[in-house]
Design a protein around this motif. Structure first.
Motif, PDB file in Angstrom:
ATOM      1  N   SER A 108      23.224 -13.750 -15.902  1.00  0.00           N
ATOM      2  CA  SER A 108      22.938 -14.582 -14.729  1.00  0.00           C
ATOM      3  C   SER A 108      24.151 -15.483 -14.496  1.00  0.00           C
ATOM      4  O   SER A 108      24.545 -16.250 -15.377  1.00  0.00           O
ATOM      5  CB  SER A 108      21.691 -15.436 -14.954  1.00  0.00           C
ATOM      6  OG  SER A 108      20.541 -14.616 -15.082  1.00  0.00           O
ATOM      7  N   ARG A 112      25.807 -13.905  -8.169  1.00  0.00           N
ATOM      8  CA  ARG A 112      25.582 -12.536  -8.626  1.00  0.00           C
ATOM      9  C   ARG A 112      24.972 -11.674  -7.534  1.00  0.00           C
ATOM     10  O   ARG A 112      25.428 -10.547  -7.277  1.00  0.00           O
ATOM     11  CB  ARG A 112      24.679 -12.521  -9.858  1.00  0.00           C
ATOM     12  CG  ARG A 112      24.444 -11.133 -10.425  1.00  0.00           C
ATOM     13  CD  ARG A 112      23.505 -11.133 -11.616  1.00  0.00           C
ATOM     14  NE  ARG A 112      22.135 -11.466 -11.221  1.00  0.00           N
ATOM     15  CZ  ARG A 112      21.077 -11.340 -12.021  1.00  0.00           C
ATOM     16  NH1 ARG A 112      21.246 -10.891 -13.264  1.00  0.00           N
ATOM     17  NH2 ARG A 112      19.863 -11.656 -11.603  1.00  0.00           N
ATOM     18  N   SER A 113      23.950 -12.161  -6.883  1.00  0.00           N
ATOM     19  CA  SER A 113      23.278 -11.377  -5.846  1.00  0.00           C
ATOM     20  C   SER A 113      24.195 -11.097  -4.668  1.00  0.00           C
ATOM     21  O   SER A 113      24.215  -9.978  -4.128  1.00  0.00           O
ATOM     22  CB  SER A 113      22.018 -12.113  -5.369  1.00  0.00           C
ATOM     23  OG  SER A 113      21.091 -12.273  -6.437  1.00  0.00           O
ATOM     24  N   PHE A 116      26.826  -8.527  -5.702  1.00  0.00           N
ATOM     25  CA  PHE A 116      26.247  -7.194  -5.797  1.00  0.00           C
ATOM     26  C   PHE A 116      25.975  -6.620  -4.410  1.00  0.00           C
ATOM     27  O   PHE A 116      26.152  -5.420  -4.175  1.00  0.00           O
ATOM     28  CB  PHE A 116      24.950  -7.246  -6.606  1.00  0.00           C
ATOM     29  CG  PHE A 116      24.383  -5.899  -6.942  1.00  0.00           C
ATOM     30  CD1 PHE A 116      25.035  -5.058  -7.831  1.00  0.00           C
ATOM     31  CD2 PHE A 116      23.200  -5.466  -6.369  1.00  0.00           C
ATOM     32  CE1 PHE A 116      24.523  -3.805  -8.137  1.00  0.00           C
ATOM     33  CE2 PHE A 116      22.675  -4.230  -6.675  1.00  0.00           C
ATOM     34  CZ  PHE A 116      23.341  -3.392  -7.560  1.00  0.00           C
ATOM     35  N   SER A 117      25.568  -7.478  -3.475  1.00  0.00           N
ATOM     36  CA  SER A 117      25.340  -7.024  -2.097  1.00  0.00           C
ATOM     37  C   SER A 117      26.633  -6.563  -1.447  1.00  0.00           C
ATOM     38  O   SER A 117      26.662  -5.547  -0.734  1.00  0.00           O
ATOM     39  CB  SER A 117      24.713  -8.155  -1.272  1.00  0.00           C
ATOM     40  OG  SER A 117      23.458  -8.544  -1.807  1.00  0.00           O
TER      41      SER A 117
END
Length: 286
Positions: A108, A112-113, A116-117
């Motif tokens: 974490s 991160r999100s 990754f997107s």
């Protein structure tokens, strides 16, 4: 329920299985037919390749077409170049995908999100869009007209990272935490615990990457800039196109295509069990 009704009920599933098996057999035959026809045509004499109606099985199999291919192109050198490109690139993709997938799945960190997107978004870019920027980058690194110029930009792959992330996410956190408590480093955890747990996915990614880069044409042709000694087999086979205008040379073209398809086919035979396991595993997770 009467005896006849029970008998009919028992026959229905078997009838459906027979129908499904027949459909699968037809699909398999239709898929394998072009490959079988290519191999058989490469073994025919020139007279048999021109015969109408066509000769399905060569009456006198011959390797003459393969000898002619060796006279037109440097088969050994080209196959070796393709093997280097596909093998080294595949190894790099496996390493970077495992490490990045592990980080995205089990760590974490801020952004991160979003990161990754953005990574997933790059999968939708057509390869032609990145061709010029990658070529300029390779030129600035002094890697033009070399195998390294083909390999280096492809050592990381967004699809590979995505695939590894999805499978590694299914590895129990308790198993990883236990290894950390025992003093294992993150690399040791990755390659001794995580990797064996996602072996089918690794095999599937290796197969995808090897076949893709073995068959790659546009990028190697752009980078090599006429350096014929570094041509992979796919580009070398383009020299056979001039022989495709006459039916008498059909066997020659088919022999070249057969040589080009053999290594990926052999790899698939060895990895098919892992490939099927990865599909089944992803379906179960889904």
């Amino acid at each position: 329920m009467s005896a006849s009704t029970r008998s009919l009920a028992r026959k229905r599933p078997s009838g459906r299985k027979a129908l499904l098996a027949t459909a699968m057999l037809l699909v398999a035959v239709a898929s394998a037919f072009p490959l079988a026809w290519m191999v058989l045509s490469s073994l025919k004499t020139p007279a048999e390749t021109m015969q109408v109606p066509p000769v399905w099985i060569p009456r006198t199999p011959t390797l003459e077409a393969y000898e002619k291919v060796a006279g037109v192109i440097n088969v050994g050198r080209s196959m070796w170049n393709s093997l280097i490109i596909a093998s080294v690139t595949t190894a790099g993709i496996l390493v970077t995908s495992m490490m990045a997938g592990y980080a995205f799945a089990k760590y974490s960190f801020p952004g991160r999100s979003l990161l990754f997107s953005v990574l997933i978004a790059t999968m939708f870019l057509p390869p032609i869009v990145t061709l010029i920027p990658l070529y300029r980058m390779v030129g600035s690194l002094g890697l033009s007209a070399s195998l390294a110029g083909i390999i280096v930009p492809n050592l990381a792959n967004a699809f590979g990272i995505f695939l590894m992330r999805q499978f590694i996410a299914g590895v129990p956190d308790d198993l990883i935490d236990a290894a950390r408590m025992d003093g294992a480093s993150e690399l040791l955890i990755l390659y001794k615990i995580v990797a064996p747990s996602v072996a089918p996915a690794i095999a599937a990614l290796a197969l995808f990457a090897f076949v893709y880069h073995w068959n790659s044409y546009l990028w190697p042709l752009t980078v090599l800039q006429g350096n014929a000694d570094a041509y992979p087999i796919v580009i070398s086979l383009s020299r056979l196109l001039s022989y495709n205008r006459g039916a008498v040379n059909t066997g020659l073209v088919m022999a070249g295509a057969t040589l080009a398809v053999l290594p990926p086919l052999v790899l698939f035979v060895f990895l098919q069990r892992f490939f099927v396991d990865s599909i089944v595993g992803s379906a179960i997770k889904g």
